[in-house]
Scaffold this active site. Structure first.
Site, short mmCIF file in Angstrom:
data_model
loop_
_atom_site.label_atom_id
_atom_site.label_comp_id
_atom_site.label_asym_id
_atom_site.label_seq_id
_atom_site.Cartn_x
_atom_site.Cartn_y
_atom_site.Cartn_z
CG ASP A 12 28.28 48.90 2.78
OD1 ASP A 12 28.57 49.78 1.95
OD2 ASP A 12 28.07 49.14 3.98
CE LYS A 15 23.68 48.17 -4.52
NZ LYS A 15 24.00 47.82 -3.12
CB VAL A 17 33.47 48.18 -6.79
CG1 VAL A 17 34.76 47.70 -7.42
CG2 VAL A 17 33.76 49.00 -5.53
CE LYS A 37 22.86 54.50 -5.21
NZ LYS A 37 23.33 53.19 -4.76
N GLY A 117 21.20 50.03 -8.43
CA GLY A 117 20.13 50.05 -7.44
C GLY A 117 20.63 50.62 -6.13
CB ALA A 118 19.65 51.96 -3.26
CE1 TYR A 207 39.35 46.67 -0.17
CE2 TYR A 207 41.75 46.59 -0.08
CZ TYR A 207 40.55 47.21 0.24
OH TYR A 207 40.56 48.37 0.98
N1 LIG Z 1 36.94 45.20 -4.81
C1 LIG Z 1 37.06 46.23 -3.98
N2 LIG Z 1 38.23 46.82 -3.77
C2 LIG Z 1 38.34 47.87 -2.92
N3 LIG Z 1 37.33 48.39 -2.23
C3 LIG Z 1 36.12 47.84 -2.40
C4 LIG Z 1 35.92 46.74 -3.27
N4 LIG Z 1 34.62 46.39 -3.23
C5 LIG Z 1 34.03 47.22 -2.36
N5 LIG Z 1 34.92 48.10 -1.86
C6 LIG Z 1 34.63 49.15 -0.88
O1 LIG Z 1 33.65 48.63 0.00
C7 LIG Z 1 32.62 49.60 0.25
C8 LIG Z 1 31.27 49.03 -0.24
O2 LIG Z 1 31.32 48.84 -1.66
P1 LIG Z 1 30.26 49.54 -2.61
O3 LIG Z 1 30.14 50.98 -2.26
O4 LIG Z 1 30.62 49.23 -4.02
O5 LIG Z 1 28.93 48.76 -2.15
P2 LIG Z 1 27.46 48.98 -2.69
O6 LIG Z 1 26.86 47.65 -2.81
O7 LIG Z 1 27.50 49.83 -3.90
O8 LIG Z 1 26.73 49.75 -1.47
P3 LIG Z 1 25.38 50.68 -1.54
O9 LIG Z 1 24.23 49.78 -1.21
O10 LIG Z 1 25.63 51.72 -0.48
O11 LIG Z 1 25.26 51.27 -2.89
C9 LIG Z 1 33.07 50.87 -0.46
O12 LIG Z 1 33.79 51.65 0.45
C10 LIG Z 1 33.99 50.36 -1.56
O13 LIG Z 1 34.94 51.32 -1.97
C1 LIG Z 2 22.84 54.03 2.93
C2 LIG Z 2 23.25 52.73 2.28
N1 LIG Z 2 24.64 52.80 1.90
C3 LIG Z 2 22.41 52.42 1.07
N2 LIG Z 2 22.54 53.48 0.11
C4 LIG Z 2 20.94 52.16 1.41
C5 LIG Z 2 20.72 50.76 1.89
C6 LIG Z 2 19.26 50.49 2.15
C7 LIG Z 2 19.00 49.11 2.68
C8 LIG Z 2 17.58 48.91 3.03
C9 LIG Z 2 17.31 47.52 3.54
O1 LIG Z 2 17.13 46.61 2.74
O2 LIG Z 2 17.32 47.31 4.76
MG LIG Z 3 26.72 51.68 -4.23
#
Ligand SMILES: Nc1ncnc2c1ncn2[C@@H]1O[C@H](COP(=O)(O)OP(=O)(O)OP(=O)(O)O)[C@@H](O)[C@H]1O
Ligand SMILES: C[C@H](N)[C@H](N)CCCCCC(=O)O
Ligand SMILES: [Mg+2]
Length: 222
Positions: A12, A15, A17, A37, A117-118, A207
């Site tokens: 979250d 990544k 975005v 992914k 990644g995840a 944002y």
């Molecule tokens: N710059 C931004 N503007 C608007 N929304 C954003 C922005 N950055 C992140 N978000 C929102 O915040 C949330 C988390 O962002 P994102 O999904 O890109 O994280 P992530 O690191 O890819 O998470 P994951 O580990 O689940 O893959 C999402 O709902 C995304 O739409």
């Molecule tokens: C479901 C979530 N949004 C991600 N895709 C998975 C995040 C795994 C995190 C694992 C950890 O490091 O604790």
């Molecule tokens: Mg993501």
């Protein structure tokens, strides 16, 4: 062929975005860009198959078309740590399968492969297997996404240190404001990140509500 692996300071942290923005910037430079992914937890059923929003977003921003299964070989419905979801489903996430999936893309007529990644950098995948083992085997260069929140300085430094300890090349980092409100003292935190990380700042993404339909390339530094 350039292979980029997008990691982040945590789950979250923006990544997806940042990865989509990076894909847009490569497409704008007339590259043929494929996306992956490879491991996704938090999937839902669509037309009889499990799909993940991150994978679909990445595919939508790329300018190539590959089957969903190629882009996202491991899908898990529960939004939990992937290795736990895998165990629940009687699946063992295998390095071989992931490396083979990436190598298939290396045979395709593409210029770049962008892999999200995840979770964070040291994501466990299976007993004795963490994501960096895969990243090393596919010779990907790493981009670190820093989600701007209190704690990100420590997380960014630890991540960068660990990426380098694993022997991976770092392309640079991308700062993302993930929520509508900036973090307290955001500008000073950005200045600290610039000073502490000492690697290339590729972009600062503010944002952007409903970011998926927008041109995010404007946030990349020259
Ligand atoms: N710059 C931004 N503007 C608007 N929304 C954003 C922005 N950055 C992140 N978000 C929102 O915040 C949330 C988390 O962002 P994102 O999904 O890109 O994280 P992530 O690191 O890819 O998470 P994951 O580990 O689940 O893959 C999402 O709902 C995304 O739409
Ligand atoms: C479901 C979530 N949004 C991600 N895709 C998975 C995040 C795994 C995190 C694992 C950890 O490091 O604790
Ligand atoms: Mg993501």
């Amino acid at each position: 062929m350039n292979t980029y692996f997008i990691t982040g300071t945590d789950t979250d942290t923006g990544k997806t975005v940042a990865a989509c923005a990076f894909v847009q910037s490569l497409v704008k430079r007339e590259k043929n860009v494929a996306v992956m992914k490879p491991v996704a937890s938090g999937c839902y059923w669509q037309n009889g198959q499990l799909v993940n929003e991150d994978a679909l977003n990445l595919m939508q921003h790329s300018n190539t078309a590959f089957d969903y299964d190629r882009v996202n070989p491991y899908t898990f419905e529960a939004a939990i740590a992937p290795h736990i979801a895998a165990t629940d489903n009687g699946v063992v996430i295998e390095k071989e399968k992931l490396v083979t999936a990436v190598e298939w893309f290396h045979q395709q007529p593409i210029d770049c492969l962008v892999i999200e990644g995840a979770g964070g950098w040291q994501l466990p995948l299976a007993p004795g297997l963490r994501m960096p083992e895969v990243v090393k085997d596919i010779n990907a260069r790493v981009i670190l996404v820093v989600g701007l929140k209190l704690g990100c300085l420590n997380h960014a430094l630890l991540s960068l240190q660990s990426i380098r300890q694993e022997g991976c090349d770092v392309v640079g980092w991308i700062a993302v404001q993930t929520g509508p409100e900036p973090m307290p003292r955001q500008e000073e935190n950005l200045a600290s990140l610039r000073e502490l990380l000492g690697t290339k700042e590729l972009a600062y993404i503010p944002y952007v509500p409903t970011w998926s339909g927008k041109d995010l390339t404007v946030y990349f530094h020259k």
